[in-house]
Design an enzyme around this catalytic site. Sequence first.
Site, mmCIF file in Angstrom:
data_model
loop_
_atom_site.group_PDB
_atom_site.id
_atom_site.type_symbol
_atom_site.label_atom_id
_atom_site.label_comp_id
_atom_site.label_asym_id
_atom_site.label_seq_id
_atom_site.Cartn_x
_atom_site.Cartn_y
_atom_site.Cartn_z
ATOM 1 N N HIS A 22 0.662 -1.211 -0.034
ATOM 2 C CA HIS A 22 0.087 -0.251 0.110
ATOM 3 C C HIS A 22 0.928 1.214 0.172
ATOM 4 C CE1 HIS A 22 -4.045 1.624 0.768
ATOM 5 N NE2 HIS A 22 -3.316 2.552 1.503
ATOM 6 N N LYS A 166 -11.274 5.869 -3.316
ATOM 7 C CA LYS A 166 -10.162 7.200 -2.789
ATOM 8 C C LYS A 166 -8.783 6.664 -3.515
ATOM 9 C CE LYS A 166 -9.262 8.494 1.386
ATOM 10 N NZ LYS A 166 -9.206 8.662 2.779
ATOM 11 N N LYS A 168 -4.658 7.588 -2.744
ATOM 12 C CA LYS A 168 -3.721 7.943 -1.954
ATOM 13 C C LYS A 168 -2.769 8.826 -2.565
ATOM 14 C CE LYS A 168 -3.973 7.665 1.892
ATOM 15 N NZ LYS A 168 -4.869 8.163 3.016
ATOM 16 N N ASP A 197 -6.950 11.945 -1.670
ATOM 17 C CA ASP A 197 -6.492 12.341 -0.393
ATOM 18 C C ASP A 197 -4.914 12.387 -0.482
ATOM 19 O OD1 ASP A 197 -5.867 12.473 2.233
ATOM 20 O OD2 ASP A 197 -6.348 10.506 2.847
ATOM 21 N N GLU A 223 -9.675 15.584 0.020
ATOM 22 C CA GLU A 223 -9.479 15.340 1.230
ATOM 23 C C GLU A 223 -8.227 15.830 1.652
ATOM 24 O OE1 GLU A 223 -9.949 11.208 2.559
ATOM 25 O OE2 GLU A 223 -8.745 11.394 4.485
ATOM 26 N N ASP A 248 -9.151 16.135 7.220
ATOM 27 C CA ASP A 248 -8.605 15.056 8.108
ATOM 28 C C ASP A 248 -7.677 15.205 9.147
ATOM 29 O OD1 ASP A 248 -8.168 12.493 8.935
ATOM 30 O OD2 ASP A 248 -7.502 11.668 7.087
ATOM 31 N N LYS A 272 -12.253 9.919 12.559
ATOM 32 C CA LYS A 272 -11.507 8.835 12.735
ATOM 33 C C LYS A 272 -11.456 8.421 14.603
ATOM 34 C CE LYS A 272 -8.474 8.715 8.973
ATOM 35 N NZ LYS A 272 -7.280 9.364 8.407
ATOM 36 N N GLU A 326 -14.692 4.625 4.696
ATOM 37 C CA GLU A 326 -13.612 3.869 3.874
ATOM 38 C C GLU A 326 -13.377 2.957 4.992
ATOM 39 O OE1 GLU A 326 -10.285 6.369 3.552
ATOM 40 O OE2 GLU A 326 -10.169 7.139 5.652
HETATM 41 MG MG LIG Z 1 -7.006 11.216 4.909
#
Ligand SMILES: [Mg+2]
Length: 374
Positions: A22, A166, A168, A197, A223, A248, A272, A326
């Site tokens: 990832h 989403k 990254k 994001d 984001e 975030d 979160k 997510e």
């Molecule tokens: Mg984030």
Amino acid sequence: MIKPTIEHITTELLDVPIKRPHQFSTTKVTSKSFVLVKVTLTNGTVGIGEGTTPGIWWNGESVETMKLVIDAYMTPLLQGGDPSEIEALMQIVDRRIRGNTFAKAAIEMALYDALGKTYHVPVHQLLGGQCQSRIPVRWALASGTREGDVDEAVKLVSSGRYTAFKTKSGKERPSEDARRNVYIAEGIKNHAALGIDPNGSWDRLTTMTWMDAFFEAGIEFLEQPLPPADIAGMAKLTAMKRVPVMADESMQSLHDALRIVQADAADIFSLKIHKSGGMKNTVKIAGIAEAAGISCFGGTSLESSIGTAAALHAYGSILNLDYGSELFGPDWLADDLVEDPLVMKDGCILVPDKPGLGVKLNEAKTAAYRRKET
Ligand SMILES: [Mg+2]
């Protein structure tokens, strides 16, 4: 009935493999580490909680720091305490230990699990009651290449597993990154929705320059494009009214949430449980958002089924989760730590309804992934 008290608290580190590497903005990972917390009450009930973070780059905590802070500083404050007074206990912890919200969330999770099991109710009932029984899940595309990401999204949509994604970002220069995201959004436009994001790695000018292109490409939200402290920059982007701006890293505490509302610096809050120090604080932040007309999104720190169950209880207890979640952590790990995995159905994950967190630890798996002392 004699009220149980907290008898003892134990922690252990686990390293669980993931299905595919990832790519985050700063690092690429191949396994995920957790601190597993067990709170034992004098009635024999054991509550479980989990601490985990995308990495120490995210907010400065790691599973190793969480274990140390829980063992050396939190446990002595909590032993002998009344588990039916979770918020009062967490206030004692907050007054004596600054920061360390991820460690606090792990402890709070285990306390809620123990209390729910003692009262025979699911945790969402302790958080104010259930608002939704299933929550949509968005998958994070992080294969490392733009073609790979489009390919992965199209395959997942045709398999019926996910319909929203989403990306990254943040590994490349901001303008290259923006171009890559428009490519991916255009590539999946007719199949699925995409949010971006960059984890705070972009600058104001680049982001502003690309806002129209993001809008044209149908990007659903942007984001945390700017560094966490740049609230004024986030306000400028929000005022453009092109693509909804999500906070975030800028929005971790209740006070952050209020500050962002006052500055008009976001359209959406990414919730979160770990960054905010637990489920209760997360529900409170959603209340601030509700009053301000801000939507919520159920974010993840890539928890296993344990932490994901906790997030589901919190998100399932709030009204304004307009952008779904997510919560793909369990699907991303190569193995599960519980005996009764969470249920995914038609792009949604179901909120558990058994007592406590509603998941049962698989002791054999836990033993297999326990970190070997070196
Ligand atoms: Mg984030």
